[in-house]
Design a protein around this motif. Structure first.
Motif, PDB file in Angstrom:
ATOM      1  N   SER A  52      45.949  13.960  26.757  1.00  0.00           N
ATOM      2  CA  SER A  52      45.809  12.650  27.218  1.00  0.00           C
ATOM      3  C   SER A  52      47.220  11.925  26.658  1.00  0.00           C
ATOM      4  O   SER A  52      47.527  12.219  25.542  1.00  0.00           O
ATOM      5  CB  SER A  52      44.510  11.809  26.681  1.00  0.00           C
ATOM      6  OG  SER A  52      44.579  12.055  25.466  1.00  0.00           O
ATOM      7  N   CYS A  53      47.468  10.977  26.958  1.00  0.00           N
ATOM      8  CA  CYS A  53      48.460  10.209  26.336  1.00  0.00           C
ATOM      9  C   CYS A  53      48.431   9.763  24.863  1.00  0.00           C
ATOM     10  O   CYS A  53      47.346   8.924  24.434  1.00  0.00           O
ATOM     11  CB  CYS A  53      48.918   8.957  27.328  1.00  0.00           C
ATOM     12  SG  CYS A  53      50.353   7.805  26.550  1.00  0.00           S
ATOM     13  N   ALA A  54      49.422   9.922  24.182  1.00  0.00           N
ATOM     14  CA  ALA A  54      49.186   9.424  22.689  1.00  0.00           C
ATOM     15  C   ALA A  54      49.513   8.103  22.416  1.00  0.00           C
ATOM     16  O   ALA A  54      48.671   7.384  21.528  1.00  0.00           O
ATOM     17  CB  ALA A  54      50.477  10.277  21.890  1.00  0.00           C
ATOM     18  N   ALA A  55      50.004   7.326  23.549  1.00  0.00           N
ATOM     19  CA  ALA A  55      50.196   5.934  23.351  1.00  0.00           C
ATOM     20  C   ALA A  55      48.935   5.042  23.879  1.00  0.00           C
ATOM     21  O   ALA A  55      48.351   4.087  22.971  1.00  0.00           O
ATOM     22  CB  ALA A  55      51.454   5.527  24.008  1.00  0.00           C
ATOM     23  N   CYS A  56      48.529   5.507  25.061  1.00  0.00           N
ATOM     24  CA  CYS A  56      47.426   4.567  25.457  1.00  0.00           C
ATOM     25  C   CYS A  56      46.199   5.452  26.159  1.00  0.00           C
ATOM     26  O   CYS A  56      45.525   4.881  26.438  1.00  0.00           O
ATOM     27  CB  CYS A  56      48.125   4.035  26.931  1.00  0.00           C
ATOM     28  SG  CYS A  56      48.166   5.106  28.309  1.00  0.00           S
ATOM     29  N   GLY A  57      46.272   6.672  25.676  1.00  0.00           N
ATOM     30  CA  GLY A  57      44.873   7.586  26.033  1.00  0.00           C
ATOM     31  C   GLY A  57      44.860   7.776  27.510  1.00  0.00           C
ATOM     32  O   GLY A  57      44.038   8.309  27.952  1.00  0.00           O
ATOM     33  N   ILE A  61      54.709  13.352  30.924  1.00  0.00           N
ATOM     34  CA  ILE A  61      54.676  11.960  31.308  1.00  0.00           C
ATOM     35  C   ILE A  61      53.326  11.554  31.246  1.00  0.00           C
ATOM     36  O   ILE A  61      52.442  12.228  31.925  1.00  0.00           O
ATOM     37  CB  ILE A  61      55.455  11.653  32.588  1.00  0.00           C
ATOM     38  CG1 ILE A  61      55.835  10.157  32.163  1.00  0.00           C
ATOM     39  CG2 ILE A  61      55.003  12.258  33.653  1.00  0.00           C
ATOM     40  CD1 ILE A  61      56.951   9.720  33.256  1.00  0.00           C
ATOM     41  N   CYS A  62      53.038  10.292  30.785  1.00  0.00           N
ATOM     42  CA  CYS A  62      51.814   9.673  31.103  1.00  0.00           C
ATOM     43  C   CYS A  62      51.722   8.951  32.493  1.00  0.00           C
ATOM     44  O   CYS A  62      52.686   8.208  32.922  1.00  0.00           O
ATOM     45  CB  CYS A  62      51.579   8.507  29.841  1.00  0.00           C
ATOM     46  SG  CYS A  62      50.057   7.534  30.129  1.00  0.00           S
ATOM     47  N   ARG A  63      50.682   9.198  33.203  1.00  0.00           N
ATOM     48  CA  ARG A  63      50.724   8.471  34.568  1.00  0.00           C
ATOM     49  C   ARG A  63      50.438   7.016  34.646  1.00  0.00           C
ATOM     50  O   ARG A  63      50.619   6.144  35.370  1.00  0.00           O
ATOM     51  CB  ARG A  63      49.362   9.072  35.428  1.00  0.00           C
ATOM     52  CG  ARG A  63      49.640  10.695  35.831  1.00  0.00           C
ATOM     53  CD  ARG A  63      48.442  10.968  36.444  1.00  0.00           C
ATOM     54  NE  ARG A  63      48.895  12.578  36.859  1.00  0.00           N
ATOM     55  CZ  ARG A  63      49.346  12.953  37.976  1.00  0.00           C
ATOM     56  NH1 ARG A  63      49.702  12.232  38.691  1.00  0.00           N
ATOM     57  NH2 ARG A  63      49.487  14.332  37.979  1.00  0.00           N
ATOM     58  N   SER A  64      49.662   6.388  33.508  1.00  0.00           N
ATOM     59  CA  SER A  64      49.613   5.106  33.292  1.00  0.00           C
ATOM     60  C   SER A  64      50.690   4.290  32.644  1.00  0.00           C
ATOM     61  O   SER A  64      51.153   3.388  33.307  1.00  0.00           O
ATOM     62  CB  SER A  64      48.193   4.636  32.544  1.00  0.00           C
ATOM     63  OG  SER A  64      47.291   5.917  32.300  1.00  0.00           O
ATOM     64  N   CYS A  65      51.305   4.861  31.681  1.00  0.00           N
ATOM     65  CA  CYS A  65      52.235   3.964  30.985  1.00  0.00           C
ATOM     66  C   CYS A  65      53.676   4.537  30.959  1.00  0.00           C
ATOM     67  O   CYS A  65      54.234   3.852  30.386  1.00  0.00           O
ATOM     68  CB  CYS A  65      51.691   3.702  29.412  1.00  0.00           C
ATOM     69  SG  CYS A  65      51.954   4.927  28.220  1.00  0.00           S
ATOM     70  N   SER A  66      53.735   5.839  31.736  1.00  0.00           N
ATOM     71  CA  SER A  66      55.003   6.342  31.732  1.00  0.00           C
ATOM     72  C   SER A  66      55.582   6.749  30.323  1.00  0.00           C
ATOM     73  O   SER A  66      56.860   7.181  30.179  1.00  0.00           O
ATOM     74  CB  SER A  66      56.046   5.580  32.453  1.00  0.00           C
ATOM     75  OG  SER A  66      55.536   5.140  33.556  1.00  0.00           O
TER      76      SER A  66
END
Ligand SMILES: [Zn+2]
Ligand SMILES: [Zn+2]
Length: 735
Positions: free
Chosen positions: A480-485, A440-445
């Motif tokens: 890193s997150c594929a959506a927001c980095g 899971i992404c810690r910034s955008c979930s």
């Protein structure tokens, strides 16, 4: 000219009908008999088929009838009782008979190879034994080399020669011409002779075992007995007595077991006691071994035939008893092609052959318990552990009162330490392999998802990959997150992560993880089990691989990390499965002199399921499940079938199922309901959109009638070519 007979042939093709042929050109006088394999022209190819009927007429115009090219078997390879079972399976499961025949035959026989494999062998002649290679075969170095090989060994099989001297056939012809060697045909290895070292004698049966034996022994006609005995109660001893008794009468016994992994232990035990070798049949055997074993079963040379699911089709010369161990196990159901239940087919076979069928389980299926209630099966219980050991003590650990750190609640860690200090072993059970089920992404979930399935990717830290457990897709672990980095983190517990956590908490002890990732390498499973059984390993972490069959003498504590998923299953079999899984894994604990303890972590300690299980055991949960099913008219109080379809286009899947629904003749007086079409809960899998129709009938007969009229219509339906579809009678999974 009198009209020729018509040979009706089953061919391995997805069509329900038989195919008509004329007898071979040279064989009109001696017709092959049903059960013989034939080589026939089929489309532009040649196919091996099995003759099922000889008819007087055909619906195919005479001009279009083709001739059988060759009769492959002088005698029927499948005899009448085998053909009867095949016909039954084809009718019952609404599956093309040619494909059912394909399931019943080992691969070499499907491919048209001879039943009795003959092997070529190059032998030295008397002249050859004395010839001096360099002189006998002057100026032919390859002949000379071959002769030297032969003089060393006397004779060599073709496959050895393929390895030692590729291209040996040409020099061999030279040697044969010179009279120094000869090529001979020999029959394949003789069927497994029935001998093994007798290493153990029968213990005196306890009163429950004696009662079960008294009820079962001596009866040779068809009846079904359910041996309902808790883990360690000595079901195997009861099987053994019955097997021994049957074999002593000169009859064969078929034993089905759920998994290949369990066979060696079980086989060893049977062989040691019976003093004879079991003919073992399962799908991971090499073709040649499987064929030899199949032959030994068919000829009667093997008194004991033991195997997994597909062994239910093993032909037997003189069958006398069928045993299905762990009858509740889901692996008896084949989930592709012919979707049969080996347990149910075993019962049908027992009935056809008029021989007894014994089912055994510590957690019998609701279906079998219901048959006992109706009086169709006889239920025999073994309620106590043999040797008087106490059953394990089950307790809940309420995660609301004891919030877990890294998946482990404090009372669990304390209990583990206590058991280890007292010399016990601990099994930590978590039915989820990998490091964590979610990234899971810690910034955008956002969570990492599979690109081909409606599913999340599982984090596998050891291999540094994200993997989809549904389609097998894998990609490198993103940092890193594929959506927001933004930064990503694993969420939840898998066996890899649990192993790390336990290693930190218990740094002085070796921890063994046993799941399908850790045991992929050849021999890894045996090694891990050996370490566990010898007591060298104090803590084991594993998935359901560990919950079955294996016997760990020092194991005193079982910890179940997360059982809550099963509490809220949408499947009507959810509670049955949850209870079976828990009882099976609990059964590993405290088998010898020490009482075992089982701790189950749950966030829903007040759920009624726990109360029933802890106070009434499996018996109570099963009774409750049976009531629920009766209220909701689920099986065994109704009959189900699924029509599944999938396509790379969602609209095609849906359209096909709409057509099927219209084609289904569900006249209301039959009492068959057709539900759907609906998308599967995980609609997209491996890039295909999946959907289904559910058929629900009050009676088997009504369901059968609807499916029997639907299947040929679907085979004719042009739109069906755009999708993959299958019929699943008595589905285990509703999606
Ligand atoms: Zn993000
Ligand atoms: Zn996938």
């Amino acid at each position: 000219m009198s009209r020729e007979p018509i040979l009706r042939v089953a061919i391995n093709a997805p069509l329900s009908r038989l195919f008509d042929y004329l007898p071979p050109a040279d064989g009109a006088n001696s017709l092959p008999r049903p059960g013989c394999r034939l080589l026939v022209p089929f489309g532009r190819r040649r196919q091996t088929g099995v003759l099922l009927e000889v008819a007087k007429t055909s619906d195919v115009p005479a001009a279009r009838l083709k001739r059988v090219q060759k009769v492959l078997d002088p005698e029927p390879i499948l005899r009448e009782p085998d053909l009867r079972l095949i016909r039954f399976a084809s009718d019952y499961y609404h599956h093309p008979i040619g494909e059912v025949v394909g399931c019943a035959l080992p691969a070499p026989l499907r491919q048209g190879k001879p039943l009795h494999e003959s092997r070529q062998r190059l032998k030295l002649t008397a002249d050859g034994a004395h010839a001096v290679p360099a002189e006998a075969v002057r100026r032919a170095p390859r002949q000379s080399a071959l002769l030297e090989l032969l003089q060393r060994d006397g004779s060599l099989a073709a496959e050895e020669l393929d390895r030692l001297l590729p291209g040996w056939r040409q020099p061999a012809r030279g040697l044969v011409a010179k009279g120094v060697a000869e090529l001979v045909e020999e029959l394949g290895p003789p069927p497994a002779a029935g001998s093994a070292q007798k290493t153990a004698t029968a213990p005196v049966p306890n009163p429950d075992q004696a009662a079960a034996l008294e009820a079962l022994s001596g009866r040779r006609d068809f009846h079904v007995a359910l041996l309902d005995g808790i883990t360690g109660s000595g079901k195997t001893e009861v099987y053994l007595s019955l097997i021994q008794e049957t074999i002593a009468l000169g009859r064969q016994v078929l034993v089905l077991v759920p998994e290949i992994g369990l066979t060696p232990q079980f086989v060893g035990r049977l062989e040691g006691r019976l003093g004879l070798a079991a003919a073992v049949l399962h799908s991971s055997l090499p073709d040649s071994v499987r064929l030899a074993t199949w032959r030994a079963a068919r000829s009667g040379a093997a008194p004991l035939v033991l195997g997994t699911r597909s062994a239910v089709f093993a032909p037997m010369q003189n069958p006398g008893l069928i045993v299905v161990d762990e009858e509740h196990d889901g692996s008896y159901k084949q989930q592709e092609g012919l979707r049969y239940s080996a347990r149910d087919l075993a019962i049908a076979r027992g009935k056809q052959l008029d021989i007894p069928v014994v089912l055994g389980s510590a957690t019998p299926s609701i279906e079998s318990l219901s048959r006992c209630r109706e009086g169709a099966y006889r239920r025999l219980t073994l309620p106590a552990r043999a040797g008087g050991a106490a059953p394990p003590l089950l307790r809940l650990v309420d995660l609301n009162r004891h919030p877990p750190t890294e998946g482990l609640a404090r009372p669990v860690v304390e209990a583990m330490r206590r058991h280890i200090d007292e010399g016990g072993q601990v099994l930590v059970f978590l039915n989820r392999r990998g490091y964590a089920p979610t990234l899971i992404c810690r910034s955008c979930s956002a969570v990492a998802e599979c690109r081909r399935c409606d599913a999340r990717m599982t984090v596998h830290a050891r291999s540094g990959r994200l993997m989809c457990h549904h389609c097998g897709a894998a990609r490198p672990l993103d940092d890193s997150c594929a959506a927001c980095g933004g930064p990503v983190a694993p969420l939840g517990q898998g066996t890899e992560r649990l192993e790390d956590t336990l290693q930190q908490r218990f740094p002085d002890f070796a921890i063994t993880r046993i799941d399908s990732d850790s045991t992929r390498a050849r021999g890894a499973m045996d090694q891990a089990l050996a370490a566990a059984i010898s007591g060298q390993t104090r803590i084991m972490v594993g998935t359901q691989i560990l919950s079955k069959g294996h016997h760990f003498p020092d194991l005193t504590l079982v910890v179940v990390i997360n059982a809550d998923q099963g509490l809220f299953s949408t499947d009507f079999r959810g509670t049955e499965r949850l209870a079976q899984g828990l009882i099976q894994v609990a059964g590993r604990a405290g088998r010898e002199s020490r009482q075992g303890e089982v701790l189950i972590q749950t966030a829903f300690a007040a759920h009624p399921f726990w109360h029933e299980l802890l106070t009434g055991g499996y018996e109570r949960v099963a009774a409750m499940a049976l009531e629920e099913r009766e209220d909701a008219a689920w099986p065994p109080f109704s009959r189900l079938a699924l029509l599944r379809a999938s396509s790379t286009r969602r609209a095609d899947t849906h359209r096909f199922l709409e057509i099927a629904r219209e084609l289904a003749d569900d006249s209301p007086q039959d009492g068959t309901r057709v539900l759907g079409p609906v998308a599967a809960p995980m609609e997209r899998r491996a890039g295909r959109y999946r959907g289904q129709l559910l058929f629900q009938s009050r009676t088997r007969r009504a369901l059968h009638r609807v499916l029997a009229s639907l299947r040929p219509k679907l085979e004719e339906e042009p739109f069906a070519r755009r999708v993959r579809w299958s019929i699943d009678v008595d589905p285990l999974e509703l999606f």
